[in-house]
Design an enzyme around this catalytic site. Structure first.
Site, PDB file in Angstrom:
ATOM      1  N   ARG A 165      20.953   2.214 -25.858  1.00  0.00           N
ATOM      2  CA  ARG A 165      20.957   3.139 -27.537  1.00  0.00           C
ATOM      3  C   ARG A 165      22.477   3.608 -27.116  1.00  0.00           C
ATOM      4  O   ARG A 165      23.189   3.814 -27.068  1.00  0.00           O
ATOM      5  CB  ARG A 165      21.581   4.694 -25.442  1.00  0.00           C
ATOM      6  CG  ARG A 165      19.406   4.991 -24.316  1.00  0.00           C
ATOM      7  CD  ARG A 165      20.466   5.385 -23.532  1.00  0.00           C
ATOM      8  NE  ARG A 165      21.090   5.198 -22.461  1.00  0.00           N
ATOM      9  CZ  ARG A 165      20.865   4.956 -21.544  1.00  0.00           C
ATOM     10  NH1 ARG A 165      19.996   4.157 -21.461  1.00  0.00           N
ATOM     11  NH2 ARG A 165      21.896   5.170 -20.506  1.00  0.00           N
ATOM     12  N   GLN A 174       8.540  -4.087 -18.210  1.00  0.00           N
ATOM     13  CA  GLN A 174       9.288  -2.859 -17.877  1.00  0.00           C
ATOM     14  C   GLN A 174       9.342  -1.902 -19.106  1.00  0.00           C
ATOM     15  O   GLN A 174       8.836  -0.754 -18.756  1.00  0.00           O
ATOM     16  CB  GLN A 174      10.407  -3.449 -17.554  1.00  0.00           C
ATOM     17  CG  GLN A 174      11.106  -2.473 -16.568  1.00  0.00           C
ATOM     18  CD  GLN A 174      12.520  -2.906 -15.922  1.00  0.00           C
ATOM     19  OE1 GLN A 174      12.453  -4.036 -16.090  1.00  0.00           O
ATOM     20  NE2 GLN A 174      13.181  -1.320 -15.852  1.00  0.00           N
ATOM     21  N   ARG A 221      11.175  -8.001 -17.836  1.00  0.00           N
ATOM     22  CA  ARG A 221      11.472  -7.442 -19.519  1.00  0.00           C
ATOM     23  C   ARG A 221      10.640  -6.129 -20.053  1.00  0.00           C
ATOM     24  O   ARG A 221      10.690  -5.486 -20.549  1.00  0.00           O
ATOM     25  CB  ARG A 221      12.860  -7.423 -19.697  1.00  0.00           C
ATOM     26  CG  ARG A 221      14.235  -7.806 -19.165  1.00  0.00           C
ATOM     27  CD  ARG A 221      14.241  -6.884 -17.849  1.00  0.00           C
ATOM     28  NE  ARG A 221      15.886  -7.141 -17.177  1.00  0.00           N
ATOM     29  CZ  ARG A 221      15.966  -6.157 -16.655  1.00  0.00           C
ATOM     30  NH1 ARG A 221      15.937  -5.655 -15.752  1.00  0.00           N
ATOM     31  NH2 ARG A 221      17.059  -7.157 -15.560  1.00  0.00           N
ATOM     32  N   TYR A 245      20.231   1.449  -8.384  1.00  0.00           N
ATOM     33  CA  TYR A 245      21.081   1.324  -9.663  1.00  0.00           C
ATOM     34  C   TYR A 245      22.243   1.548  -9.266  1.00  0.00           C
ATOM     35  O   TYR A 245      22.752   2.216 -10.175  1.00  0.00           O
ATOM     36  CB  TYR A 245      20.108   2.104 -10.714  1.00  0.00           C
ATOM     37  CG  TYR A 245      20.029   2.019 -11.690  1.00  0.00           C
ATOM     38  CD1 TYR A 245      20.158   0.140 -12.934  1.00  0.00           C
ATOM     39  CD2 TYR A 245      20.448   2.544 -12.512  1.00  0.00           C
ATOM     40  CE1 TYR A 245      20.216   0.359 -13.839  1.00  0.00           C
ATOM     41  CE2 TYR A 245      20.298   3.114 -14.265  1.00  0.00           C
ATOM     42  CZ  TYR A 245      20.611   1.147 -14.620  1.00  0.00           C
ATOM     43  OH  TYR A 245      20.575   0.806 -16.221  1.00  0.00           O
ATOM     44  N   TYR A 248       8.074   2.043 -18.775  1.00  0.00           N
ATOM     45  CA  TYR A 248       8.861   2.413 -18.030  1.00  0.00           C
ATOM     46  C   TYR A 248       8.673   4.037 -18.248  1.00  0.00           C
ATOM     47  O   TYR A 248       9.098   4.710 -17.708  1.00  0.00           O
ATOM     48  CB  TYR A 248      10.651   2.008 -18.766  1.00  0.00           C
ATOM     49  CG  TYR A 248      11.260   2.274 -18.023  1.00  0.00           C
ATOM     50  CD1 TYR A 248      12.057   3.821 -17.964  1.00  0.00           C
ATOM     51  CD2 TYR A 248      11.503   1.937 -17.027  1.00  0.00           C
ATOM     52  CE1 TYR A 248      13.580   3.788 -17.989  1.00  0.00           C
ATOM     53  CE2 TYR A 248      13.155   2.295 -16.459  1.00  0.00           C
ATOM     54  CZ  TYR A 248      13.186   3.577 -16.462  1.00  0.00           C
ATOM     55  OH  TYR A 248      14.948   3.843 -15.883  1.00  0.00           O
ATOM     56  N   THR A 268      21.159  -4.759  -9.805  1.00  0.00           N
ATOM     57  CA  THR A 268      22.279  -5.968 -10.282  1.00  0.00           C
ATOM     58  C   THR A 268      23.678  -5.329  -9.324  1.00  0.00           C
ATOM     59  O   THR A 268      24.285  -4.151 -10.414  1.00  0.00           O
ATOM     60  CB  THR A 268      21.803  -5.578 -11.957  1.00  0.00           C
ATOM     61  OG1 THR A 268      20.034  -5.465 -11.316  1.00  0.00           O
ATOM     62  CG2 THR A 268      22.872  -6.861 -12.011  1.00  0.00           C
ATOM     63  N   THR A 322       9.963  -9.984  -5.465  1.00  0.00           N
ATOM     64  CA  THR A 322      11.179  -9.944  -5.024  1.00  0.00           C
ATOM     65  C   THR A 322      11.584 -10.470  -3.844  1.00  0.00           C
ATOM     66  O   THR A 322      10.965 -10.832  -2.941  1.00  0.00           O
ATOM     67  CB  THR A 322      11.749  -8.744  -4.116  1.00  0.00           C
ATOM     68  OG1 THR A 322      11.635  -7.750  -5.445  1.00  0.00           O
ATOM     69  CG2 THR A 322      12.960  -8.164  -4.001  1.00  0.00           C
ATOM     70  N   LYS A 356       8.487  -4.756 -12.222  1.00  0.00           N
ATOM     71  CA  LYS A 356       8.524  -5.401 -10.485  1.00  0.00           C
ATOM     72  C   LYS A 356       8.438  -5.780  -9.741  1.00  0.00           C
ATOM     73  O   LYS A 356       9.019  -6.706  -8.941  1.00  0.00           O
ATOM     74  CB  LYS A 356      10.078  -3.850 -10.587  1.00  0.00           C
ATOM     75  CG  LYS A 356      10.823  -3.102 -11.553  1.00  0.00           C
ATOM     76  CD  LYS A 356      12.258  -4.528 -11.476  1.00  0.00           C
ATOM     77  CE  LYS A 356      13.421  -3.869 -12.117  1.00  0.00           C
ATOM     78  NZ  LYS A 356      14.010  -4.406 -12.158  1.00  0.00           N
TER      79      LYS A 356
END
Length: 401
Positions: free
Chosen positions: A130, A229, A226, A116, A233, A335, A246, A242
């Site tokens: 947030r 997730q 998403r 990340y 999470y 990403t 991939t 996820k």
């Protein structure tokens, strides 16, 4: 498959695994030159190479395990075979059109870790989820955050991506979670690093040892559900949102092809702990220019040079607790996003969590629709002003079962 022969010249020579059209069940090690694939094993036998056994394997695994000295020697041989006029008659019958072969996952994925490492991506995610708080979590600038993924669902470019099923947050007024196909299927444009030489259990790999262990790089699309997730999470992080797929490119570009692409990472305003401190080290960033397209339409151009944490730092952190590397380990950058709106490597950011859908030629997109094809390409600066291409990674979304 998109092709640009100028990006795959003698200064590149990425490795892959292919099947000839006449014998589709037979897998051979190949090296790409322009729009052709060299049968590396056949070439090694024709020239009496001491490495013919490695190059005659049906996978990259033995070459990965052979180590840096062998990687360099094999690369030197390939460049000689493909460039010397005296070898043209021998090499010509061993080159196959790229369009006439089938490409496979080029190595056995031992473990898969996803990081990340983009401050721009992490900051955008923080602002989305947030609002009003700090964009980054308190630990973000002290360590490369990551998660351990599922090696068994890493698949080669061109493989379909089945929309995953899973639980979602309960609807308003309900105590029961929803269940069904993901409604917020996303992409993550990333760069992957393929480990060749293993490390010793219990011994961390230092920053200076990246090139002793990492064979090469590839493009990665870490598909993400998403909505699944978001519900799963807390408290342990990514799981089913996820692990369903991939995608990686079919070509692994050796690190030796990227000598001209190394660059200094962004300035850091927090001093890292000693095992992550790369001050005084050679530049550890890579100048890779990514392009993300949906159904052939460019939607983003993320710059890898903007990544806060380098591959060497990711590798050092991955092993600092004593975890060891194995041949075929794959670790991805997370990403890739840049500072501007057109440089964001996920739809989560590009559409600001669906609030600002992309206007594409075939209709708006907040997240991916069934039938969408996502293609990620990239290039890096090469010697004498040339460009080094990375093999594309693509996938088409198929409906949930």
């Amino acid at each position: 498959m998109r092709s640009d022969s100028a990006l795959f010249g003698l200064d590149n020579l990425p490795y892959g695994v292919f099947s000839p059209s006449a014998t589709p069940g037979e897998r051979r090690l190949g090296v790409r030159l322009g729009d052709a694939v060299l049968d590396a094993g056949a070439a090694a036998r024709a020239f009496g190479s001491p490495h013919h056994a490695l190059l005659s394997a049906p996978t990259l695994d033995p070459l990965l395990a052979a180590g840096r000295a062998v990687w360099s020697a094999v690369r030197a041989e390939l460049r000689e075979w493909l460039s010397a006029p005296a070898h043209r008659e021998t090499v010509a019958p061993l080159l196959r059109p790229l369009s006439a072969v089938r490409l496979h996952l080029p190595f056995t994925v031992a473990d898969y870790v996803d990081f990340y490492a983009s401050e721009h991506h992490a900051g955008n995610v923080g602002r989305i989820f947030r609002p009003g708080g700090p964009p980054l979590t308190p630990n973000w600038k002290h360590l490369p955050i990551g998660y351990h993924g599922r090696a068994g669902t890493v698949r080669v470019s061109g493989s379909p991506v089945i929309r995953p099923l899973g639980q979602r947050r309960p609807a308003e007024g309900s105590a029961r979670p929803g269940f069904g196909p993901s409604e917020r299927l996303d992409i993550e444009a990333e760069v992957g690093f393929v480990v060749g030489t293993p490390s010793t259990p219990g011994r961390p790999v230092p920053l200076t040892a990246l090139r002793d262990h990492v064979f090469g790089v590839c493009l990665v699309n870490d598909w993400s559900a998403r909505d699944i997730q978001a519900w799963e999470y807390v408290p342990l992080g990514p799981f089913l949102g996820k692990s369903f797929a991939t995608s990686v490119s079919a070509w692994i570009t050796p690190l030796d092809a990227l000598d001209a692409a190394w660059t200094a990472p962004p300035e850091r305003d927090v001093e890292p702990l000693p095992y992550l401190d790369d001050a005084g080290q050679p530049p550890g960033g890579l100048d890779l220019r990514l392009t993300v397209a949906i159904n052939g339409e460019t939607v983003a151009e993320p710059p890898f040079a903007s990544m806060y944490w380098t591959a060497a730092q990711q590798l050092a952190h991955l092993t600092v607790n004593g975890a060891h590397l194995r041949t075929g380990d794959l670790f991805a950058s997370g990403t890739v996003s840049g500072p501007t709106a057109g440089e964001r490597g996920s739809l989560l950011e590009l559409t600001w969590n669906g609030e600002r859908p992309l206007e594409l030629a075939d209709g708006p997109r907040a997240f991916l629709a069934d039938g969408d094809e996502v293609t990620i390409t990239a290039w890096a600066p090469g010697p004498d002003g040339e460009r080094i291409g990375l093999g594309e990674v693509s996938g088409t979304v198929r409906p949930a079962p």
